[in-house]
Design a protein around this motif. Structure first.
Motif, PDB file in Angstrom:
ATOM      1  N   LEU A 102       0.822  -1.278  -0.059  1.00 32.46           N
ATOM      2  CA  LEU A 102       0.031  -0.023   0.058  1.00 32.46           C
ATOM      3  C   LEU A 102       0.926   1.310  -0.194  1.00 32.46           C
ATOM      4  O   LEU A 102       1.970   1.210   0.628  1.00 32.46           O
ATOM      5  CB  LEU A 102      -0.910  -0.076   1.508  1.00 32.46           C
ATOM      6  N   LEU A 103       0.487   2.212  -0.665  1.00 36.03           N
ATOM      7  CA  LEU A 103       1.141   3.438  -0.905  1.00 36.03           C
ATOM      8  C   LEU A 103       0.440   4.746  -0.923  1.00 36.03           C
ATOM      9  O   LEU A 103      -0.583   4.388  -1.465  1.00 36.03           O
ATOM     10  CB  LEU A 103       2.275   3.548  -2.074  1.00 36.03           C
ATOM     11  N   TYR A 104       0.696   5.571  -0.327  1.00 33.22           N
ATOM     12  CA  TYR A 104      -0.148   6.848  -0.038  1.00 33.22           C
ATOM     13  C   TYR A 104       0.315   8.120  -0.906  1.00 33.22           C
ATOM     14  O   TYR A 104       1.561   8.303  -0.753  1.00 33.22           O
ATOM     15  CB  TYR A 104      -0.538   7.262   1.271  1.00 33.22           C
ATOM     16  N   SER A 105      -0.272   8.644  -1.992  1.00 31.82           N
ATOM     17  CA  SER A 105       0.234   9.869  -2.526  1.00 31.82           C
ATOM     18  C   SER A 105      -0.604  11.213  -1.834  1.00 31.82           C
ATOM     19  O   SER A 105      -1.783  11.389  -2.077  1.00 31.82           O
ATOM     20  CB  SER A 105      -0.033   9.727  -3.995  1.00 31.82           C
ATOM     21  N   ALA A 106      -0.152  11.848  -0.941  1.00 28.48           N
ATOM     22  CA  ALA A 106      -0.424  12.981  -0.128  1.00 28.48           C
ATOM     23  C   ALA A 106      -0.800  14.049  -1.291  1.00 28.48           C
ATOM     24  O   ALA A 106      -1.905  14.974  -1.420  1.00 28.48           O
ATOM     25  CB  ALA A 106       0.397  13.424   0.832  1.00 28.48           C
ATOM     26  N   LYS A 107       0.019  14.338  -2.242  1.00 32.79           N
ATOM     27  CA  LYS A 107      -0.141  15.321  -3.271  1.00 32.79           C
ATOM     28  C   LYS A 107      -1.392  15.362  -4.083  1.00 32.79           C
ATOM     29  O   LYS A 107      -2.219  16.058  -4.310  1.00 32.79           O
ATOM     30  CB  LYS A 107       0.843  15.337  -4.242  1.00 32.79           C
ATOM     31  N   GLU A 108      -1.888  13.993  -4.372  1.00 28.36           N
ATOM     32  CA  GLU A 108      -3.189  13.548  -5.000  1.00 28.36           C
ATOM     33  C   GLU A 108      -4.295  13.073  -4.256  1.00 28.36           C
ATOM     34  O   GLU A 108      -5.439  12.726  -4.401  1.00 28.36           O
ATOM     35  CB  GLU A 108      -2.881  12.491  -6.214  1.00 28.36           C
ATOM     36  N   ASN A 109      -4.134  12.802  -2.978  1.00 31.17           N
ATOM     37  CA  ASN A 109      -4.918  12.175  -2.039  1.00 31.17           C
ATOM     38  C   ASN A 109      -5.232  10.905  -2.386  1.00 31.17           C
ATOM     39  O   ASN A 109      -6.648  10.430  -2.460  1.00 31.17           O
ATOM     40  CB  ASN A 109      -5.932  13.301  -1.735  1.00 31.17           C
ATOM     41  N   LEU A 110      -4.467  10.124  -3.000  1.00 31.03           N
ATOM     42  CA  LEU A 110      -4.792   8.810  -3.614  1.00 31.03           C
ATOM     43  C   LEU A 110      -4.000   7.496  -2.791  1.00 31.03           C
ATOM     44  O   LEU A 110      -3.071   7.896  -2.278  1.00 31.03           O
ATOM     45  CB  LEU A 110      -4.260   8.732  -5.016  1.00 31.03           C
ATOM     46  N   LEU A 111      -4.644   6.324  -2.758  1.00 31.84           N
ATOM     47  CA  LEU A 111      -4.121   5.267  -2.200  1.00 31.84           C
ATOM     48  C   LEU A 111      -3.876   4.288  -3.213  1.00 31.84           C
ATOM     49  O   LEU A 111      -4.764   4.016  -4.001  1.00 31.84           O
ATOM     50  CB  LEU A 111      -4.792   4.928  -0.906  1.00 31.84           C
ATOM     51  N   ILE A 112      -2.833   3.761  -3.287  1.00 34.66           N
ATOM     52  CA  ILE A 112      -2.470   2.793  -4.458  1.00 34.66           C
ATOM     53  C   ILE A 112      -2.053   1.472  -3.505  1.00 34.66           C
ATOM     54  O   ILE A 112      -1.255   1.413  -2.752  1.00 34.66           O
ATOM     55  CB  ILE A 112      -1.270   3.126  -5.332  1.00 34.66           C
ATOM     56  N   SER A 113      -2.848   0.494  -4.184  1.00 30.10           N
ATOM     57  CA  SER A 113      -2.604  -0.831  -3.416  1.00 30.10           C
ATOM     58  C   SER A 113      -2.089  -1.900  -4.510  1.00 30.10           C
ATOM     59  O   SER A 113      -2.617  -1.567  -5.821  1.00 30.10           O
ATOM     60  CB  SER A 113      -3.798  -1.479  -3.107  1.00 30.10           C
ATOM     61  N   CYS A 114      -1.397  -2.939  -4.412  1.00 30.70           N
ATOM     62  CA  CYS A 114      -0.944  -3.875  -5.301  1.00 30.70           C
ATOM     63  C   CYS A 114      -1.299  -5.263  -4.588  1.00 30.70           C
ATOM     64  O   CYS A 114      -1.333  -5.473  -3.455  1.00 30.70           O
ATOM     65  CB  CYS A 114       0.466  -3.751  -5.676  1.00 30.70           C
ATOM     66  N   SER A 115      -1.520  -6.269  -5.731  1.00 27.66           N
ATOM     67  CA  SER A 115      -1.907  -7.617  -5.286  1.00 27.66           C
ATOM     68  C   SER A 115      -1.391  -8.800  -5.956  1.00 27.66           C
ATOM     69  O   SER A 115      -0.907  -8.618  -7.087  1.00 27.66           O
ATOM     70  CB  SER A 115      -3.519  -7.513  -4.975  1.00 27.66           C
ATOM     71  N   GLY A 116      -1.636  -9.810  -5.519  1.00 27.02           N
ATOM     72  CA  GLY A 116      -1.319 -11.204  -6.144  1.00 27.02           C
ATOM     73  C   GLY A 116      -2.397 -11.730  -7.445  1.00 27.02           C
ATOM     74  O   GLY A 116      -2.055 -12.405  -8.035  1.00 27.02           O
ATOM     75  N   ASP A 117      -3.103 -10.600  -7.412  1.00 28.12           N
ATOM     76  CA  ASP A 117      -4.412 -10.832  -8.608  1.00 28.12           C
ATOM     77  C   ASP A 117      -3.635  -9.939  -9.800  1.00 28.12           C
ATOM     78  O   ASP A 117      -4.512 -10.045 -10.775  1.00 28.12           O
ATOM     79  CB  ASP A 117      -5.659 -10.163  -8.066  1.00 28.12           C
ATOM     80  N   ARG A 118      -2.509  -9.562  -9.829  1.00 27.59           N
ATOM     81  CA  ARG A 118      -1.875  -8.879 -11.004  1.00 27.59           C
ATOM     82  C   ARG A 118      -2.189  -7.411 -10.957  1.00 27.59           C
ATOM     83  O   ARG A 118      -1.989  -6.830 -12.001  1.00 27.59           O
ATOM     84  CB  ARG A 118      -1.898  -9.444 -12.230  1.00 27.59           C
ATOM     85  N   LYS A 119      -2.786  -6.996 -10.007  1.00 22.03           N
ATOM     86  CA  LYS A 119      -3.459  -5.499 -10.324  1.00 22.03           C
ATOM     87  C   LYS A 119      -3.016  -4.327  -9.414  1.00 22.03           C
ATOM     88  O   LYS A 119      -2.481  -4.889  -8.201  1.00 22.03           O
ATOM     89  CB  LYS A 119      -5.075  -5.649  -9.981  1.00 22.03           C
ATOM     90  N   ILE A 120      -2.919  -3.410  -9.844  1.00 19.56           N
ATOM     91  CA  ILE A 120      -2.677  -2.319  -8.877  1.00 19.56           C
ATOM     92  C   ILE A 120      -4.061  -1.374  -9.059  1.00 19.56           C
ATOM     93  O   ILE A 120      -4.482  -1.280  -9.887  1.00 19.56           O
ATOM     94  CB  ILE A 120      -1.677  -1.293  -9.690  1.00 19.56           C
ATOM     95  N   LYS A 121      -4.474  -1.026  -7.797  1.00 17.42           N
ATOM     96  CA  LYS A 121      -5.756  -0.441  -7.826  1.00 17.42           C
ATOM     97  C   LYS A 121      -5.575   0.927  -7.279  1.00 17.42           C
ATOM     98  O   LYS A 121      -4.595   1.252  -6.250  1.00 17.42           O
ATOM     99  CB  LYS A 121      -6.513  -0.856  -7.222  1.00 17.42           C
TER     100      LYS A 121
END
Length: 131
Positions: free
Chosen positions: A33-52
């Motif tokens: 999990l990663l947070y972008s404070a500049k854009e107020n976005l949370l980025i997650s990655c998984s074993g399902d091959r996806k970045i959300k």
């Protein structure tokens, strides 16, 4: 926090209470999990091959919300290309993601697009630093 139960939990840093849960955020273990404070976005990655990429609103005066903005599927076509690690670039608009087969992808989190894909290593990339 993320877990092998495929969920994402948000915690109040002052009280330690869980303030929001996204059940089944992914279709497999959520690795990073990663947070972008500049854009107020949370980025997650998984074993399902996806970045959300999630737009979040955590205002103490209103109800907390988290809305899915983009879903990026690992462009490498090998079967086991699980996304396992994320790191953000200083500009706050792109992330570097690694997979379980040694590949790296650079993702524009504003547009939800893969900018570059790189065959970097022969095995999993567990950690990296962007500069």
């Amino acid at each position: 926090s993320v877990s092998d139960d495929q969920s994402i939990h948000f915690w109040n840093k002052k009280t330690g209470a869980c303030v929001k849960k996204i059940y089944l955020a992914h279709d497999n273990i959520v690795w990073c999990l990663l947070y972008s404070a500049k854009e107020n976005l949370l980025i997650s990655c998984s074993g399902d091959r996806k970045i959300k990429i999630w737009k979040i609103n955590f205002d103490e005066e209103t109800e907390h919300s988290c809305e899915l903005q983009h879903e990026v599927i690992n462009p490498f076509t090998a079967r086991f290309r699980k996304m396992i690690f994320l790191d953000g670039f200083n500009d706050g608009t792109m992330v570097l993601a690694s997979d379980a087969e040694g590949g790296l992808i650079i993702v524009d989190i504003i547009n939800g697009t893969c900018v570059h894909q790189i065959e970097a290593h022969k095995n999993s990339v567990w950690s990296m630093v962007t500069m």
